[in-house]
Design a protein around this motif. Structure first.
Motif, PDB file in Angstrom:
ATOM      1  N   GLY A   1      45.355  42.353  49.632  1.00  0.00           N
ATOM      2  CA  GLY A   1      45.975  42.405  50.949  1.00  0.00           C
ATOM      3  C   GLY A   1      44.965  42.760  52.024  1.00  0.00           C
ATOM      4  N   THR A   2      45.195  42.260  53.227  1.00  0.00           N
ATOM      5  CA  THR A   2      44.311  42.524  54.357  1.00  0.00           C
ATOM      6  C   THR A   2      45.131  42.946  55.571  1.00  0.00           C
ATOM      7  OG1 THR A   2      44.391  40.270  55.256  1.00  0.00           O
ATOM      8  CG2 THR A   2      42.761  40.703  53.513  1.00  0.00           C
ATOM      9  N   ALA A   3      44.424  43.252  56.659  1.00  0.00           N
ATOM     10  CA  ALA A   3      45.098  43.645  57.897  1.00  0.00           C
ATOM     11  C   ALA A   3      45.903  42.501  58.490  1.00  0.00           C
ATOM     12  CB  ALA A   3      44.074  44.152  58.909  1.00  0.00           C
ATOM     13  N   SER A   4      45.573  41.259  58.111  1.00  0.00           N
ATOM     14  CA  SER A   4      46.364  40.119  58.574  1.00  0.00           C
ATOM     15  C   SER A   4      47.653  40.004  57.774  1.00  0.00           C
ATOM     16  CB  SER A   4      45.562  38.816  58.455  1.00  0.00           C
ATOM     17  OG  SER A   4      44.426  38.836  59.279  1.00  0.00           O
ATOM     18  N   THR A   5      47.522  39.935  56.448  1.00  0.00           N
ATOM     19  CA  THR A   5      48.699  39.695  55.617  1.00  0.00           C
ATOM     20  C   THR A   5      49.631  40.896  55.557  1.00  0.00           C
ATOM     21  OG1 THR A   5      47.332  40.248  53.678  1.00  0.00           O
ATOM     22  CG2 THR A   5      47.617  37.925  54.205  1.00  0.00           C
ATOM     23  N   PHE A   6      49.102  42.095  55.832  1.00  0.00           N
ATOM     24  CA  PHE A   6      49.944  43.294  55.802  1.00  0.00           C
ATOM     25  C   PHE A   6      49.868  44.069  57.123  1.00  0.00           C
ATOM     26  CE2 PHE A   6      49.774  42.062  51.482  1.00  0.00           C
ATOM     27  CZ  PHE A   6      51.040  42.381  51.016  1.00  0.00           C
TER      28      PHE A   6
ATOM     29  N   THR B   1      31.463  47.739  54.648  1.00  0.00           N
ATOM     30  CA  THR B   1      32.749  48.419  54.569  1.00  0.00           C
ATOM     31  C   THR B   1      32.575  49.905  54.275  1.00  0.00           C
ATOM     32  OG1 THR B   1      33.060  48.086  52.180  1.00  0.00           O
ATOM     33  CG2 THR B   1      33.796  46.318  53.642  1.00  0.00           C
ATOM     34  N   GLU B   2      33.625  50.662  54.548  1.00  0.00           N
ATOM     35  CA  GLU B   2      33.698  52.068  54.163  1.00  0.00           C
ATOM     36  C   GLU B   2      34.650  52.198  52.986  1.00  0.00           C
ATOM     37  OE1 GLU B   2      32.895  54.881  57.948  1.00  0.00           O
ATOM     38  OE2 GLU B   2      34.822  53.847  58.020  1.00  0.00           O
ATOM     39  N   ILE B   3      34.241  52.939  51.966  1.00  0.00           N
ATOM     40  CA  ILE B   3      35.066  53.113  50.781  1.00  0.00           C
ATOM     41  C   ILE B   3      36.305  53.924  51.134  1.00  0.00           C
ATOM     42  CG2 ILE B   3      35.170  54.240  48.520  1.00  0.00           C
ATOM     43  CD1 ILE B   3      31.915  52.815  49.861  1.00  0.00           C
ATOM     44  N   ALA B   4      37.439  53.510  50.608  1.00  0.00           N
ATOM     45  CA  ALA B   4      38.704  54.186  50.909  1.00  0.00           C
ATOM     46  C   ALA B   4      39.257  54.887  49.677  1.00  0.00           C
ATOM     47  CB  ALA B   4      39.709  53.187  51.476  1.00  0.00           C
ATOM     48  N   GLY B   5      39.989  54.164  48.824  1.00  0.00           N
ATOM     49  CA  GLY B   5      40.667  54.808  47.702  1.00  0.00           C
ATOM     50  C   GLY B   5      41.940  55.491  48.166  1.00  0.00           C
ATOM     51  N   GLY B   6      42.459  56.384  47.330  1.00  0.00           N
ATOM     52  CA  GLY B   6      43.666  57.123  47.684  1.00  0.00           C
ATOM     53  C   GLY B   6      44.871  56.690  46.880  1.00  0.00           C
ATOM     54  N   THR B   7      46.030  57.170  47.288  1.00  0.00           N
ATOM     55  CA  THR B   7      47.267  56.980  46.548  1.00  0.00           C
ATOM     56  C   THR B   7      48.022  55.726  46.992  1.00  0.00           C
ATOM     57  OG1 THR B   7      48.587  58.220  48.139  1.00  0.00           O
ATOM     58  CG2 THR B   7      47.496  59.494  46.378  1.00  0.00           C
ATOM     59  N   PRO B   8      48.943  55.247  46.152  1.00  0.00           N
ATOM     60  CA  PRO B   8      49.825  54.154  46.599  1.00  0.00           C
ATOM     61  C   PRO B   8      50.629  54.538  47.836  1.00  0.00           C
ATOM     62  CG  PRO B   8      49.962  54.419  44.219  1.00  0.00           C
ATOM     63  CD  PRO B   8      49.171  55.595  44.739  1.00  0.00           C
ATOM     64  N   GLU B   9      51.039  55.801  47.910  1.00  0.00           N
ATOM     65  CA  GLU B   9      51.822  56.257  49.068  1.00  0.00           C
ATOM     66  C   GLU B   9      51.005  56.195  50.352  1.00  0.00           C
ATOM     67  OE1 GLU B   9      53.639  57.303  45.402  1.00  0.00           O
ATOM     68  OE2 GLU B   9      51.624  57.853  46.103  1.00  0.00           O
ATOM     69  N   ALA B  10      49.724  56.511  50.263  1.00  0.00           N
ATOM     70  CA  ALA B  10      48.863  56.433  51.450  1.00  0.00           C
ATOM     71  C   ALA B  10      48.744  54.991  51.926  1.00  0.00           C
ATOM     72  CB  ALA B  10      47.491  57.018  51.143  1.00  0.00           C
ATOM     73  N   LEU B  11      48.594  54.071  51.001  1.00  0.00           N
ATOM     74  CA  LEU B  11      48.528  52.655  51.376  1.00  0.00           C
ATOM     75  C   LEU B  11      49.839  52.201  51.994  1.00  0.00           C
ATOM     76  CD1 LEU B  11      47.317  49.850  51.488  1.00  0.00           C
ATOM     77  CD2 LEU B  11      47.865  49.573  49.056  1.00  0.00           C
ATOM     78  N   ALA B  12      50.952  52.610  51.413  1.00  0.00           N
ATOM     79  CA  ALA B  12      52.257  52.255  51.976  1.00  0.00           C
ATOM     80  C   ALA B  12      52.382  52.748  53.414  1.00  0.00           C
ATOM     81  CB  ALA B  12      53.378  52.843  51.114  1.00  0.00           C
ATOM     82  N   GLY B  13      51.891  53.961  53.681  1.00  0.00           N
ATOM     83  CA  GLY B  13      51.941  54.510  55.026  1.00  0.00           C
ATOM     84  C   GLY B  13      51.100  53.714  55.999  1.00  0.00           C
ATOM     85  N   THR B  14      49.918  53.283  55.549  1.00  0.00           N
ATOM     86  CA  THR B  14      49.052  52.472  56.398  1.00  0.00           C
ATOM     87  C   THR B  14      49.716  51.153  56.761  1.00  0.00           C
ATOM     88  OG1 THR B  14      47.018  53.434  55.514  1.00  0.00           O
ATOM     89  CG2 THR B  14      46.842  51.249  56.509  1.00  0.00           C
ATOM     90  N   ILE B  15      50.314  50.495  55.783  1.00  0.00           N
ATOM     91  CA  ILE B  15      50.968  49.209  56.030  1.00  0.00           C
ATOM     92  C   ILE B  15      52.136  49.376  56.999  1.00  0.00           C
ATOM     93  CG2 ILE B  15      52.335  47.380  54.960  1.00  0.00           C
ATOM     94  CD1 ILE B  15      50.524  47.752  52.471  1.00  0.00           C
ATOM     95  N   ALA B  16      52.950  50.386  56.788  1.00  0.00           N
ATOM     96  CA  ALA B  16      54.091  50.620  57.691  1.00  0.00           C
ATOM     97  C   ALA B  16      53.607  50.848  59.125  1.00  0.00           C
ATOM     98  CB  ALA B  16      54.903  51.810  57.203  1.00  0.00           C
TER      99      ALA B  16
ATOM    100  N   GLU C   1      50.744  49.788  60.465  1.00  0.00           N
ATOM    101  CA  GLU C   1      50.186  48.546  60.998  1.00  0.00           C
ATOM    102  C   GLU C   1      51.293  47.605  61.463  1.00  0.00           C
ATOM    103  OE1 GLU C   1      46.625  47.199  60.999  1.00  0.00           O
ATOM    104  OE2 GLU C   1      46.637  49.352  61.393  1.00  0.00           O
ATOM    105  N   VAL C   2      52.293  47.412  60.634  1.00  0.00           N
ATOM    106  CA  VAL C   2      53.386  46.505  60.990  1.00  0.00           C
ATOM    107  C   VAL C   2      54.077  46.980  62.268  1.00  0.00           C
ATOM    108  CG1 VAL C   2      55.659  45.671  60.272  1.00  0.00           C
ATOM    109  CG2 VAL C   2      53.756  45.680  58.635  1.00  0.00           C
ATOM    110  N   GLN C   3      54.352  48.277  62.343  1.00  0.00           N
ATOM    111  CA  GLN C   3      55.031  48.810  63.519  1.00  0.00           C
ATOM    112  C   GLN C   3      54.168  48.680  64.769  1.00  0.00           C
ATOM    113  OE1 GLN C   3      54.387  51.746  65.479  1.00  0.00           O
ATOM    114  NE2 GLN C   3      56.262  51.458  66.688  1.00  0.00           N
TER     115      GLN C   3
END
Length: 318
Positions: A88-93, A285-300, A302-304
């Motif tokens: 997934g990318t900033a475009s698709t998500f 790029t900068e390395i990220a990592g983290g939890t599924p919940e953190a990714l979910a928060g980022t996507i929400a 971005e969409v908003q």
């Protein structure tokens, strides 16, 4: 008896069985943008380590078209067993949800977030003929020449178009949008001075910056970019704008949590390896990592953010 009991429990609890056996065959990761690009490189760097750790191949498969939405829809409709994943990318998500009213998938409801791999912010660039060395000077120049200056993007509805529109909104300027068909023609146009400004990523812009062919005015991120620590953010200059791209792993909705945890754990482990970190940094790029919940928060978020911008600025993408 103990082995028999364990087998019975695994059969009765699907998640337990998935955790014990996953993966037991090839896993494919759908890349929605052309082969040979940065997405392919990121997948190769990370998943050669994940494959070695889990004992089965993770293979990139390219499915392009419609700003990444064709491949993304394919994953949304795949079995949620962990054997079809998505880069997934900033475009698709993010921006696609705001710019494509007939989008065939819901970026939040139809996917299972797994892990963020890496991020890279957009850089505010101008042609060296522009009399500006900071974002403030560019804003002042644009305000003195309303509707005359222009900026280029990867295309109508692209993530760097929306990021620039956010910058325009925050700065109170009017700069004309000129869409191109991808990153290569945009760079060519900025080099030639066909457009005065653009937002682009480090991997594309850095060589031209070092050669003096572009001028960097600021970074569209919350904190300074580790690869350009001397460059101030736009927020530091009074324009709180965040935009860029990211690379993340997701699967179809309702993937077993045990499978998600396995993938998340191994990707996070890979991201701590020195050679992986070095190679991802070399990709800008900068390395990220983290939890599924953190990714979910980022996507929400971005969409908003992008949906709100499109509505407020009444943007059209036909």
């Amino acid at each position: 008896m103990n082995r028999f009991f364990a087998l019975v429990v695994a059969c009765l609890i699907p998640g337990a069985a998935a955790a014990q056996s996953y993966p037991d065959r090839v896993v494919r990761i759908i890349n929605t943008f052309p082969a040979g690009g940065s997405g392919d490189a990121v997948l190769r760097v990370v998943f050669e380590k994940v494959s070695a750790a889990l004992g089965h191949p993770f293979v990139a498969e390219t499915r392009t078209g419609a700003g990444g939405s064709i491949g993304t829809e394919f994953v949304a409709k795949s079995a949620p067993d962990g054997y079809t994943l998505l880069l997934g990318t900033a475009s698709t998500f993010g921006t696609n949800s705001a710019t494509m009213p007939k989008l065939s998938y819901d970026a939040i409801r139809d996917f299972t977030p797994v892990v963020m791999i890496a991020t890279t912010p957009y850089l505010l660039l101008v042609h060296p003929s522009v009399p500006a060395s900071t974002a403030k000077e560019w804003v002042a120049y644009a305000k003195a020449n309303p509707g005359i200056l222009n900026y280029g993007s990867f295309g109508n509805g692209s993530s760097n178009q929306l990021a620039y529109e956010l910058f325009k909104q925050v700065a109170g300027i009017e700069v004309v949008h000129v869409p191109y068909k991808g990153g290569a023609p945009l760079i060519t146009a900025l080099l030639a001075g066909e457009v005065q400004s653009s937002l682009d990523v480090y991997a594309t812009a850095n060589a031209h910056l070092r050669a003096g062919k572009f001028r960097l005015l600021g970074v569209a991120s919350a904190k300074r970019f580790s690869l350009l620590p001397e460059a101030p953010t736009l927020a530091e200059q009074g324009y709180p704008v965040e935009g860029g791209t990211f690379f993340a792993i997701l699967g179809p909705a309702k993937m077993p949590r045990e499978v998600v945890d396995t993938l998340n754990r191994e990707v996070n482990r890979a991201l701590q390896l020195p050679d992986v970190r070095e190679r991802l940094t070399a990709l800008g790029t900068e390395i990220a990592g983290g939890t599924p919940e953190a990714l979910a928060g980022t996507i929400a978020k971005e969409v908003q953010k992008w949906s709100k911008l499109v509505k407020e600025r009444d943007l059209r993408f036909e």
